[in-house]
Design a protein around this motif. Structure first.
Motif, PDB file in Angstrom:
ATOM      1  N   CYS A 111       0.840  -1.463   0.358  1.00  0.00           N
ATOM      2  CA  CYS A 111       0.210   0.336   0.015  1.00  0.00           C
ATOM      3  C   CYS A 111       1.157   1.309   0.136  1.00  0.00           C
ATOM      4  O   CYS A 111       0.372   1.831  -1.092  1.00  0.00           O
ATOM      5  CB  CYS A 111      -1.252  -0.065   1.233  1.00  0.00           C
ATOM      6  N   LEU A 112       2.150   1.172   1.277  1.00  0.00           N
ATOM      7  CA  LEU A 112       3.412   2.791   0.747  1.00  0.00           C
ATOM      8  C   LEU A 112       3.682   2.926  -0.649  1.00  0.00           C
ATOM      9  O   LEU A 112       4.095   3.844  -1.316  1.00  0.00           O
ATOM     10  CB  LEU A 112       4.092   1.968   1.588  1.00  0.00           C
ATOM     11  N   ASN A 113       3.777   1.352  -0.753  1.00  0.00           N
ATOM     12  CA  ASN A 113       4.274   1.837  -2.864  1.00  0.00           C
ATOM     13  C   ASN A 113       3.310   1.861  -3.751  1.00  0.00           C
ATOM     14  O   ASN A 113       3.848   3.631  -4.327  1.00  0.00           O
ATOM     15  CB  ASN A 113       4.364   0.314  -3.189  1.00  0.00           C
ATOM     16  N   GLN A 114       2.318   1.474  -3.158  1.00  0.00           N
ATOM     17  CA  GLN A 114       1.006   2.949  -4.337  1.00  0.00           C
ATOM     18  C   GLN A 114       0.993   4.492  -3.547  1.00  0.00           C
ATOM     19  O   GLN A 114       0.499   4.626  -4.804  1.00  0.00           O
ATOM     20  CB  GLN A 114      -0.132   1.822  -4.209  1.00  0.00           C
ATOM     21  N   ALA A 163      -4.657   8.205   3.253  1.00  0.00           N
ATOM     22  CA  ALA A 163      -6.278   8.835   2.287  1.00  0.00           C
ATOM     23  C   ALA A 163      -6.013   7.437   1.524  1.00  0.00           C
ATOM     24  O   ALA A 163      -6.818   6.923   1.322  1.00  0.00           O
ATOM     25  CB  ALA A 163      -5.586   9.965   1.572  1.00  0.00           C
ATOM     26  N   LYS A 164      -4.487   6.825   1.617  1.00  0.00           N
ATOM     27  CA  LYS A 164      -4.462   5.561   0.484  1.00  0.00           C
ATOM     28  C   LYS A 164      -4.265   3.888   1.210  1.00  0.00           C
ATOM     29  O   LYS A 164      -4.756   2.768   0.908  1.00  0.00           O
ATOM     30  CB  LYS A 164      -3.136   5.716  -0.006  1.00  0.00           C
ATOM     31  N   GLY A 166      -4.893   4.070   4.891  1.00  0.00           N
ATOM     32  CA  GLY A 166      -5.633   3.789   6.680  1.00  0.00           C
ATOM     33  C   GLY A 166      -4.380   4.763   8.138  1.00  0.00           C
ATOM     34  O   GLY A 166      -3.645   4.468   8.027  1.00  0.00           O
ATOM     35  N   LYS A 167      -5.054   4.431   9.137  1.00  0.00           N
ATOM     36  CA  LYS A 167      -4.496   4.911  10.260  1.00  0.00           C
ATOM     37  C   LYS A 167      -3.580   4.428  11.069  1.00  0.00           C
ATOM     38  O   LYS A 167      -1.873   4.858  11.470  1.00  0.00           O
ATOM     39  CB  LYS A 167      -5.251   5.694  11.649  1.00  0.00           C
ATOM     40  N   GLU A 168      -3.299   3.235  10.929  1.00  0.00           N
ATOM     41  CA  GLU A 168      -2.434   2.077  10.779  1.00  0.00           C
ATOM     42  C   GLU A 168      -1.255   2.371  10.492  1.00  0.00           C
ATOM     43  O   GLU A 168       0.168   2.459  11.206  1.00  0.00           O
ATOM     44  CB  GLU A 168      -2.696   0.770  10.956  1.00  0.00           C
ATOM     45  N   ALA A 169      -0.930   2.326   9.480  1.00  0.00           N
ATOM     46  CA  ALA A 169       0.403   2.675   8.137  1.00  0.00           C
ATOM     47  C   ALA A 169       0.966   4.416   8.662  1.00  0.00           C
ATOM     48  O   ALA A 169       1.860   4.076   8.941  1.00  0.00           O
ATOM     49  CB  ALA A 169      -0.289   2.636   6.728  1.00  0.00           C
ATOM     50  N   VAL A 170      -0.219   5.291   9.058  1.00  0.00           N
ATOM     51  CA  VAL A 170       0.169   6.810   9.530  1.00  0.00           C
ATOM     52  C   VAL A 170       1.161   6.695  10.542  1.00  0.00           C
ATOM     53  O   VAL A 170       2.380   7.343  10.758  1.00  0.00           O
ATOM     54  CB  VAL A 170      -0.812   7.511   9.779  1.00  0.00           C
ATOM     55  N   GLU A 171       0.967   5.498  11.275  1.00  0.00           N
ATOM     56  CA  GLU A 171       1.343   5.480  12.734  1.00  0.00           C
ATOM     57  C   GLU A 171       2.608   5.241  12.358  1.00  0.00           C
ATOM     58  O   GLU A 171       4.041   5.707  13.322  1.00  0.00           O
ATOM     59  CB  GLU A 171       0.645   4.492  13.910  1.00  0.00           C
ATOM     60  N   PHE A 172       2.591   3.823  10.999  1.00  0.00           N
ATOM     61  CA  PHE A 172       3.940   3.734  11.479  1.00  0.00           C
ATOM     62  C   PHE A 172       4.768   4.334  10.674  1.00  0.00           C
ATOM     63  O   PHE A 172       6.209   4.338  10.897  1.00  0.00           O
ATOM     64  CB  PHE A 172       3.726   2.028  10.197  1.00  0.00           C
ATOM     65  N   MET A 173       4.162   5.066   9.586  1.00  0.00           N
ATOM     66  CA  MET A 173       5.074   6.012   9.062  1.00  0.00           C
ATOM     67  C   MET A 173       5.729   7.332   9.883  1.00  0.00           C
ATOM     68  O   MET A 173       6.925   7.241   9.971  1.00  0.00           O
ATOM     69  CB  MET A 173       4.649   6.949   8.034  1.00  0.00           C
ATOM     70  N   ASP A 174       5.178   7.409  11.008  1.00  0.00           N
ATOM     71  CA  ASP A 174       5.903   8.632  11.691  1.00  0.00           C
ATOM     72  C   ASP A 174       6.888   8.089  12.204  1.00  0.00           C
ATOM     73  O   ASP A 174       7.757   8.731  13.445  1.00  0.00           O
ATOM     74  CB  ASP A 174       4.534   8.645  13.027  1.00  0.00           C
ATOM     75  N   ILE A 175       6.498   6.666  13.350  1.00  0.00           N
ATOM     76  CA  ILE A 175       8.042   5.840  13.558  1.00  0.00           C
ATOM     77  C   ILE A 175       9.471   6.260  12.752  1.00  0.00           C
ATOM     78  O   ILE A 175      10.283   5.618  12.553  1.00  0.00           O
ATOM     79  CB  ILE A 175       7.616   4.559  13.904  1.00  0.00           C
ATOM     80  N   LEU A 176       9.046   5.745  11.127  1.00  0.00           N
ATOM     81  CA  LEU A 176      10.582   5.983  10.328  1.00  0.00           C
ATOM     82  C   LEU A 176      10.429   6.907  10.313  1.00  0.00           C
ATOM     83  O   LEU A 176      11.786   7.445  10.594  1.00  0.00           O
ATOM     84  CB  LEU A 176       9.739   5.561   8.499  1.00  0.00           C
ATOM     85  N   LEU A 177       9.520   8.230  10.802  1.00  0.00           N
ATOM     86  CA  LEU A 177      10.278   9.877  10.081  1.00  0.00           C
ATOM     87  C   LEU A 177      11.386   9.797  11.219  1.00  0.00           C
ATOM     88  O   LEU A 177      11.643  10.692  11.280  1.00  0.00           O
ATOM     89  CB  LEU A 177       8.902  10.116  10.146  1.00  0.00           C
ATOM     90  N   ARG A 178      10.212   9.998  12.068  1.00  0.00           N
ATOM     91  CA  ARG A 178      11.368   9.965  13.628  1.00  0.00           C
ATOM     92  C   ARG A 178      12.230   9.324  14.031  1.00  0.00           C
ATOM     93  O   ARG A 178      13.482   9.481  14.262  1.00  0.00           O
ATOM     94  CB  ARG A 178      10.279   9.593  15.480  1.00  0.00           C
ATOM     95  N   MET A 179      12.494   8.024  13.511  1.00  0.00           N
ATOM     96  CA  MET A 179      13.748   7.431  13.557  1.00  0.00           C
ATOM     97  C   MET A 179      14.861   7.875  12.807  1.00  0.00           C
ATOM     98  O   MET A 179      16.117   7.972  13.332  1.00  0.00           O
ATOM     99  CB  MET A 179      13.400   5.976  12.993  1.00  0.00           C
TER     100      MET A 179
END
Length: 229
Positions: A111-114, A163-164, A166-179
């Motif tokens: 999904c992140l790839n899309q 939008a693409k 969901g919120k769970e993916a957003v939470e994971f992206m936040d972890i990646l961004l913070r790291m």
């Protein structure tokens, strides 16, 4: 996110370089990242693709380590280490088969790839354009401008991923961004909001075309490897 983190490291190392070094010595590091970004199928979605990308990322990381060891003072190296601590940890976990972060990444990867292929470069271009501005403002405005740029990038990324995917993916992206960007933004930028008049006055409008390869900003030229500008 790893690309963003390593680009910031390249730029920071370049700003800290001693007189015995030249920024052209970072060309190899940037060239390695260029290979990493030129994946016609998008971001990696399986272990084989991850391992291939990790080869390029590790080469870029080692190139940067060699540069900082040769071209910076011990105090500068300590500062670079602090700023890039999260990026190094993210790279290690991303490139370790079976790690919790890698397993979570693969769960969301399709999904992140899309999302990345459809709109993500808009966020990167806005960040690139904003960072060009950061290098041009007065010194006392650079931290506010940098914080506004970071927060706008964060908001842009989160809205597109949610939008693409969901919120769970957003939470994971936040972890990646913070790291990827370590603890520095959370320490320096907690009170900045890209929707405030202060940030709007400091940043170029969203959608503005960055100078890219023609910019005087080393960081912007590195981002051009990803955006194609």
């Amino acid at each position: 996110m790893i690309f963003v983190g390593i680009c910031l490291l390249i730029a920071f190392a370049g700003q800290s370089a001693g007189q015995s070094c030249h920024l052209r010595e970072l060309d190899l590091c940037a060239a390695t990242l260029l290979v990493f970004t030129q994946n016609p199928s998008g971001i990696a979605t399986n272990d084989a693709e991850l391992n291939k990308q990790c080869g390029y990322l590790k080469e870029a990381d080692q190139c940067l380590k060699n540069f900082t060891r040769k071209c910076t003072t011990s105090l500068q190296r300590e500062l670079i280490s602090f700023v890039t601590e999260g990026s190094v940890r993210l790279l290690t976990e991303y490139c370790t088969t079976g790690s919790q972060l890698r397993t979570s990444y693969l769960k969301h990867a399709d999904c992140l790839n899309q999302a990345t292929q459809s709109n993500q470069k808009t966020c990167i271009r806005d960040l690139q354009s904003a960072l060009e501005t950061v290098t041009q403002v007065e010194w006392d405005q650079r931290i506010p401008a940098g914080c506004c740029a970071y927060r706008r990038f964060q908001d842009c990324t989160e809205s597109q991923v949610e939008a693409k995917c969901g919120k769970e993916a957003v939470e994971f992206m936040d972890i990646l961004l913070r790291m990827a960007l370590s603890r520095l933004p959370d320490i320096v930028c907690p009170s900045y909001n890209p929707q405030t008049e202060e940030c709007k006055a400091l940043l170029p409008e969203s959608g503005a075309t960055p100078k890219g390869a023609k910019s005087n900003s080393v960081l912007s030229r590195l981002f051009s490897a990803y955006t194609g500008l």
